[in-house]
Scaffold this motif. Structure first.
Motif, PDB file in Angstrom:
ATOM      1  N   THR A 174      -7.370   1.361  -4.894  1.00  0.00           N
ATOM      2  CA  THR A 174      -6.249   1.040  -4.011  1.00  0.00           C
ATOM      3  C   THR A 174      -6.683   0.103  -2.890  1.00  0.00           C
ATOM      4  O   THR A 174      -5.976  -0.867  -2.560  1.00  0.00           O
ATOM      5  CB  THR A 174      -5.641   2.331  -3.442  1.00  0.00           C
ATOM      6  OG1 THR A 174      -5.207   3.151  -4.537  1.00  0.00           O
ATOM      7  CG2 THR A 174      -4.470   2.048  -2.519  1.00  0.00           C
ATOM      8  N   ALA A 232      -7.205  -3.350  -4.292  1.00  0.00           N
ATOM      9  CA  ALA A 232      -5.902  -3.992  -4.518  1.00  0.00           C
ATOM     10  C   ALA A 232      -5.364  -4.580  -3.213  1.00  0.00           C
ATOM     11  O   ALA A 232      -4.855  -5.708  -3.186  1.00  0.00           O
ATOM     12  CB  ALA A 232      -4.909  -2.998  -5.104  1.00  0.00           C
ATOM     13  N   ALA A 233      -5.482  -3.832  -2.137  1.00  0.00           N
ATOM     14  CA  ALA A 233      -5.009  -4.315  -0.843  1.00  0.00           C
ATOM     15  C   ALA A 233      -5.809  -5.528  -0.377  1.00  0.00           C
ATOM     16  O   ALA A 233      -5.244  -6.494   0.144  1.00  0.00           O
ATOM     17  CB  ALA A 233      -5.088  -3.199   0.197  1.00  0.00           C
ATOM     18  N   HIS A 257      -1.808  -6.092  -6.994  1.00  0.00           N
ATOM     19  CA  HIS A 257      -1.145  -4.785  -6.982  1.00  0.00           C
ATOM     20  C   HIS A 257      -0.519  -4.424  -8.335  1.00  0.00           C
ATOM     21  O   HIS A 257       0.516  -3.762  -8.379  1.00  0.00           O
ATOM     22  CB  HIS A 257      -0.068  -4.766  -5.895  1.00  0.00           C
ATOM     23  CG  HIS A 257      -0.626  -5.000  -4.518  1.00  0.00           C
ATOM     24  ND1 HIS A 257      -1.303  -4.035  -3.817  1.00  0.00           N
ATOM     25  CD2 HIS A 257      -0.621  -6.098  -3.739  1.00  0.00           C
ATOM     26  CE1 HIS A 257      -1.690  -4.518  -2.658  1.00  0.00           C
ATOM     27  NE2 HIS A 257      -1.286  -5.772  -2.576  1.00  0.00           N
ATOM     28  N   TRP A 266       0.563  -2.537 -11.543  1.00  0.00           N
ATOM     29  CA  TRP A 266       0.803  -1.106 -11.703  1.00  0.00           C
ATOM     30  C   TRP A 266      -0.310  -0.407 -12.481  1.00  0.00           C
ATOM     31  O   TRP A 266      -0.596   0.764 -12.240  1.00  0.00           O
ATOM     32  CB  TRP A 266       2.160  -0.853 -12.358  1.00  0.00           C
ATOM     33  CG  TRP A 266       2.283  -1.346 -13.766  1.00  0.00           C
ATOM     34  CD1 TRP A 266       2.782  -2.545 -14.167  1.00  0.00           C
ATOM     35  CD2 TRP A 266       1.893  -0.662 -14.960  1.00  0.00           C
ATOM     36  NE1 TRP A 266       2.727  -2.659 -15.537  1.00  0.00           N
ATOM     37  CE2 TRP A 266       2.185  -1.501 -16.047  1.00  0.00           C
ATOM     38  CE3 TRP A 266       1.331   0.588 -15.224  1.00  0.00           C
ATOM     39  CZ2 TRP A 266       1.927  -1.152 -17.376  1.00  0.00           C
ATOM     40  CZ3 TRP A 266       1.079   0.944 -16.543  1.00  0.00           C
ATOM     41  CH2 TRP A 266       1.383   0.076 -17.590  1.00  0.00           C
ATOM     42  N   LEU A 269      -2.539   0.968  -9.906  1.00  0.00           N
ATOM     43  CA  LEU A 269      -2.048   1.740  -8.759  1.00  0.00           C
ATOM     44  C   LEU A 269      -1.049   2.854  -9.072  1.00  0.00           C
ATOM     45  O   LEU A 269      -0.967   3.823  -8.329  1.00  0.00           O
ATOM     46  CB  LEU A 269      -1.414   0.784  -7.744  1.00  0.00           C
ATOM     47  CG  LEU A 269      -2.346  -0.312  -7.224  1.00  0.00           C
ATOM     48  CD1 LEU A 269      -1.576  -1.286  -6.356  1.00  0.00           C
ATOM     49  CD2 LEU A 269      -3.512   0.289  -6.474  1.00  0.00           C
TER      50      LEU A 269
END
Length: 153
Positions: free
Chosen positions: A33, A36-37, A42, A44, A47
């Protein structure tokens, strides 16, 4: 147990040899996560755990391929400690091939072999064959060759 190298000449002594294997590192959903940030990736598949359970062929979320690549310096330093450096530069990644996805909560480790060392006017150009192994998996997450430049003191 890591190898300690303090000079170009010492590095050259390991040319053509497997240098070792790092400890295992578990890739958590929190790490995925945060990656990804940081990268604005992002998707799916990384996440959304519920959707990944039902729609992905992996049965759960997976680590970004580039997250696993970004672990190279961390895992590398568990294998080899390079001392007496002015600077280390990530120079090149060649022929990197992703072989399988890394599922959330999988443990990975790096296996490294020093393919070659070239003296570039006092700067060591080290080409390293890398394999990211996934615990209890037949295939590695990736294989490839990376190059570091070491500017020794």
């Amino acid at each position: 147990m890591s190898i300690t190298i303090s000079s170009l000449q010492e590095l050259e002594q390991y040319e053509g040899q497997e240098l070792g294997v790092s400890a295992y590192h578990t890739i958590t959903q929190d790490q995925i996560t945060r990656f990804a940030a940081a990268t604005l990736d992002h998707q799916w598949i990384h996440l959304d755990a519920e959707r990944a359970k039902t729609e992905s062929p992996f049965g759960g979320t997976i680590a970004h391929g580039y997250l696993t690549v970004s672990l190279l310096p961390y895992l590398w330093t568990q294998i080899v400690q390079i001392q007496n450096l002015k600077m280390q530069v990530n120079y090149e990644i060649e022929s990197l091939r992703f072989n399988q996805a890394v599922l959330v909560d999988s443990a990975v480790r790096l296996r490294a072999k020093l393919l070659s060392v070239k003296d570039l006017r006092g700067i060591a150009k080290a080409r390293i064959e890398v394999t990211l192994e996934v615990q209890d998996a037949k295939k590695p997450a990736y294989t490839g060759v990376i190059t570091f430049l070491y500017h020794f003191v």
